[in-house]
Write an enzyme that holds these catalytic residues in place. Structure first.
Site, mmCIF file in Angstrom:
data_model
loop_
_atom_site.group_PDB
_atom_site.id
_atom_site.type_symbol
_atom_site.label_atom_id
_atom_site.label_comp_id
_atom_site.label_asym_id
_atom_site.label_seq_id
_atom_site.Cartn_x
_atom_site.Cartn_y
_atom_site.Cartn_z
ATOM 1 N N GLY A 219 2.699 -1.214 4.305
ATOM 2 C CA GLY A 219 2.696 0.198 3.949
ATOM 3 C C GLY A 219 4.116 0.690 3.694
ATOM 4 N N GLY A 220 4.697 1.307 4.705
ATOM 5 C CA GLY A 220 6.003 1.966 4.552
ATOM 6 C C GLY A 220 7.061 1.110 3.874
ATOM 7 N N SER B 64 3.223 -2.416 10.272
ATOM 8 C CA SER B 64 4.683 -2.360 10.430
ATOM 9 C C SER B 64 5.371 -3.676 10.074
ATOM 10 C CB SER B 64 5.045 -1.907 11.849
ATOM 11 O OG SER B 64 4.519 -0.613 12.088
ATOM 12 N N HIS C 119 -9.619 0.521 4.880
ATOM 13 C CA HIS C 119 -8.306 0.726 5.510
ATOM 14 C C HIS C 119 -8.492 1.626 6.730
ATOM 15 C CE1 HIS C 119 -4.234 2.153 6.214
ATOM 16 N NE2 HIS C 119 -3.835 1.051 5.591
ATOM 17 N N GLY D 288 1.993 1.983 10.709
ATOM 18 C CA GLY D 288 2.863 3.155 10.562
ATOM 19 C C GLY D 288 3.534 3.575 11.850
ATOM 20 N N GLU E 270 -5.466 -5.606 10.448
ATOM 21 C CA GLU E 270 -4.469 -4.560 10.669
ATOM 22 C C GLU E 270 -4.781 -3.838 11.979
ATOM 23 O OE1 GLU E 270 -2.506 -3.137 6.860
ATOM 24 O OE2 GLU E 270 -4.393 -2.082 6.974
ATOM 25 N N ASN F 205 0.869 -1.176 0.000
ATOM 26 C CA ASN F 205 0.000 0.000 0.000
ATOM 27 C C ASN F 205 0.909 1.229 0.000
ATOM 28 O OD1 ASN F 205 -1.837 2.020 0.477
ATOM 29 N ND2 ASN F 205 -2.258 1.442 2.608
ATOM 30 N N TRP F 206 0.984 1.891 -1.139
ATOM 31 C CA TRP F 206 1.905 3.028 -1.253
ATOM 32 C C TRP F 206 1.366 4.275 -0.560
ATOM 33 C CZ3 TRP F 206 3.646 2.938 -7.163
ATOM 34 C CH2 TRP F 206 4.302 1.727 -7.423
ATOM 35 N N LYS F 207 0.128 4.223 -0.118
ATOM 36 C CA LYS F 207 -0.537 5.384 0.503
ATOM 37 C C LYS F 207 -0.342 6.612 -0.381
ATOM 38 C CE LYS F 207 0.340 3.340 4.981
ATOM 39 N NZ LYS F 207 -0.019 3.435 6.365
ATOM 40 N N GLU G 193 -6.969 4.080 7.835
ATOM 41 C CA GLU G 193 -6.867 5.527 7.602
ATOM 42 C C GLU G 193 -8.154 6.057 6.968
ATOM 43 O OE1 GLU G 193 -3.081 5.298 5.593
ATOM 44 O OE2 GLU G 193 -2.208 4.680 7.497
HETATM 45 C C1 PEP Z 1 -0.872 -0.134 5.816
HETATM 46 O O1 PEP Z 1 -0.804 0.925 5.232
HETATM 47 O O2 PEP Z 1 -1.825 -0.892 5.584
HETATM 48 C C2 PEP Z 1 0.183 -0.518 6.746
HETATM 49 C C3 PEP Z 1 0.101 -1.673 7.347
HETATM 50 O O3 PEP Z 1 1.202 0.383 6.930
HETATM 51 P P1 PEP Z 1 2.615 0.085 7.640
HETATM 52 O O4 PEP Z 1 3.157 -1.190 7.053
HETATM 53 O O5 PEP Z 1 3.460 1.281 7.298
HETATM 54 O O6 PEP Z 1 2.371 -0.051 9.099
#
Ligand code: PEP
Length: 252
Positions: A235-236, A214, A97, A175, A169, A11-13, A99
């Site tokens: 994500g990151g 994470s 998600h 994040g 999640e 997920n590039w957000k 967010e």
């Molecule tokens: C996400 O965006 O779904 C996520 C899990 O982010 P991260 O891996 O950065 O925690």
């Protein structure tokens, strides 16, 4: 028990640029090991979907979006429909998600409508669920996750999960650098699977349940080794080709 192909989704957000995306995708395609078992997916921001799809060529990496409008078409300024996502090559879309739920106020009901919209265009929804830190500390994790899944299943029926993916999640792990341990994640994944299996044993056994929060190359193997964890939503760490490729290898 059904064999489930692992899935690792990036997920590039709201990150990237045309130049950065090209570097990332080309780097990823160079690094991914052919013949590995995991399915790989990337979810760029809307403006980059078409070009990212072209960059992915036939490299065996699927294209997904980060959200979708619940409506079919019309006067919905700023929104993007499932048909449009299909038109630019998306085969997956994230719905619910954290967010979207917590920053943009999306309700369980809206998430369910987005799930329906995605499936109406034969796009596989990745239904994201998870509890906040307060909810976990209050011992409400399983209630919250159950409620979020029920909100979809009461609208679509359990059979719809045969064409969907679930991502657990925990909000406190997204994040933040704080990851659920393998055992913590497995407990929730097992509950989700048992809940679905109680309604339909075949779908319970075959639905893929990803862990997100994470995930990094250093913790991916421990998480993916758990019996009910079928890959990750990342994500990151999906923004770095070498890190993401190592995570994917951990699922293969
Ligand atoms: C996400 O965006 O779904 C996520 C899990 O982010 P991260 O891996 O950065 O925690």
């Amino acid at each position: 028990m059904a064999k489930r192909q692992p899935l690792v989704a990036g997920n590039w957000k709201m990150h990237g640029s045309r130049a950065e995306n090209a570097t990332l995708v080309n780097g990823l395609l160079d690094l991914l090991q052919p013949g590995k078992r995991a399915e790989i997916l990337v979810c760029p921001p809307f403006p980059y979907l078409l070009e990212t799809g072209r960059l992915l060529r036939d490299g065996g990496v699927a294209l997904g979006a980060q959200s979708v409008c619940a409506e079919v078409q019309g006067a919905f300024t700023g929104e993007v429909s499932a048909a449009m996502l299909r038109d630019v090559g998306c085969t997956y879309v994230l719905v619910g998600h954290s967010e979207r739920r917590h920053v943009f106020g999306e309700s369980d009901e809206l998430v369910a409508r987005k799930f329906v919209a995605a499936q109406s265009q034969k796009i596989v929804p990745v239904l994201c669920v998870g509890e906040t830190l307060d909810e976990r500390e209050a011992g409400r994790t399983l209630d919250v996750v159950s409620r979020q899944i029920d909100a979809v299943m009461t609208v679509t029926g359990v059979k719809s999960l045969a064409r969907a993916v679930i991502a657990y999640e925990p909000v406190w792990a997204i994040g933040t650098g704080r990851t659920a341990s393998g055992d913590q994640a497995q407990e929730v994944h097992a509950m989700i699977r048992a809940k679905i299996a109680a309604l339909d044993a075949t779908i319970g056994g075959s639905v893929r349940i990803l862990y997100g929060g994470s995930v990094k190359a250093s913790n991916a193997r421990e998480l993916f080794a758990m019996p009910d964890i079928d890959g990750g939503l990342v994500g990151g760490a999906s923004l770095k080709a070498d890190e993401f490729a190592r995570i994917c290898a951990g699922a293969g």
